[in-house]
Design a protein around this motif. Structure first.
Motif, PDB file in Angstrom:
ATOM      1  N   UNK A  56      32.945  34.880  27.434  1.00 35.87           N
ATOM      2  CA  UNK A  56      32.241  34.435  28.647  1.00 35.87           C
ATOM      3  C   UNK A  56      32.938  34.984  29.882  1.00 35.87           C
ATOM      4  N   UNK A  57      34.251  34.903  29.887  1.00 39.60           N
ATOM      5  CA  UNK A  57      35.027  35.417  31.015  1.00 39.60           C
ATOM      6  C   UNK A  57      34.771  36.909  31.207  1.00 39.60           C
ATOM      7  N   UNK A  58      34.759  37.650  30.114  1.00 41.77           N
ATOM      8  CA  UNK A  58      34.497  39.087  30.168  1.00 41.77           C
ATOM      9  C   UNK A  58      33.085  39.350  30.706  1.00 41.77           C
ATOM     10  N   UNK A  59      32.097  38.606  30.217  1.00 43.34           N
ATOM     11  CA  UNK A  59      30.709  38.809  30.639  1.00 43.34           C
ATOM     12  C   UNK A  59      30.513  38.485  32.116  1.00 43.34           C
ATOM     13  N   UNK A  60      31.120  37.403  32.584  1.00 41.53           N
ATOM     14  CA  UNK A  60      31.004  37.023  33.998  1.00 41.53           C
ATOM     15  C   UNK A  60      31.653  38.097  34.868  1.00 41.53           C
ATOM     16  N   UNK A  66      34.095  42.459  38.747  1.00 38.23           N
ATOM     17  CA  UNK A  66      35.369  42.006  39.278  1.00 38.23           C
ATOM     18  C   UNK A  66      36.390  41.908  38.153  1.00 38.23           C
ATOM     19  N   UNK A  67      37.622  41.719  38.525  1.00 41.92           N
ATOM     20  CA  UNK A  67      38.708  41.499  37.579  1.00 41.92           C
ATOM     21  C   UNK A  67      38.900  39.997  37.404  1.00 41.92           C
ATOM     22  N   UNK A  68      39.492  39.611  36.292  1.00 44.33           N
ATOM     23  CA  UNK A  68      39.747  38.195  36.019  1.00 44.33           C
ATOM     24  C   UNK A  68      40.529  37.553  37.170  1.00 44.33           C
ATOM     25  N   UNK A  69      41.505  38.273  37.702  1.00 43.20           N
ATOM     26  CA  UNK A  69      42.333  37.744  38.796  1.00 43.20           C
ATOM     27  C   UNK A  69      41.572  37.546  40.103  1.00 43.20           C
ATOM     28  N   UNK A  70      40.409  38.143  40.224  1.00 39.10           N
ATOM     29  CA  UNK A  70      39.572  37.900  41.398  1.00 39.10           C
ATOM     30  C   UNK A  70      38.725  36.648  41.197  1.00 39.10           C
ATOM     31  N   UNK A  71      38.422  36.333  39.953  1.00 39.32           N
ATOM     32  CA  UNK A  71      37.598  35.173  39.620  1.00 39.32           C
ATOM     33  C   UNK A  71      38.428  33.901  39.508  1.00 39.32           C
ATOM     34  N   UNK A  72      39.554  33.990  38.814  1.00 37.59           N
ATOM     35  CA  UNK A  72      40.421  32.836  38.592  1.00 37.59           C
ATOM     36  C   UNK A  72      41.728  33.030  39.326  1.00 37.59           C
ATOM     37  N   UNK A  73      42.057  32.091  40.216  1.00 32.26           N
ATOM     38  CA  UNK A  73      43.282  32.175  41.011  1.00 32.26           C
ATOM     39  C   UNK A  73      44.013  30.841  40.947  1.00 32.26           C
TER      40      UNK A  73
END
Length: 77
Positions: A56-60, A66-73
């Motif tokens: 899910x994280x990859x698909x979002x 965006x990169x994971x670090x832009x989504x989750x901080x």
């Protein structure tokens, strides 16, 4: 370290709302693209998610370009 209380914050903030706004995309459209319900994305968006599948994280991130670090901080304390 003691296990986190169920009501404790995870210490992670999801920037989904901000990224959607920047891209002019709705939560409904993101749901259609990634195949995750609007309800589950809303839980993520409102920092109420306790876990997220890597798929899910990859698909979002792919849908939002965006990169994971832009989504989750790290959440502000």
């Amino acid at each position: 370290m003691a296990p986190a209380d169920e009501n404790d914050a995870t210490g992670i903030h999801c920037r989904l709302d901000e990224l959607l706004e920047q891209r002019g995309m709705t939560l409904t459209r993101l749901s259609e693209i990634v195949g995750v319900s609007v309800v589950n994305l809303s839980i993520l968006k409102n920092d109420r998610a306790r876990a997220i599948r890597f798929s899910t994280l990859f698909a979002v991130c792919a849908a939002l370009e965006c990169e994971v670090g832009e989504l989750l901080v790290a959440a502000e304390r």
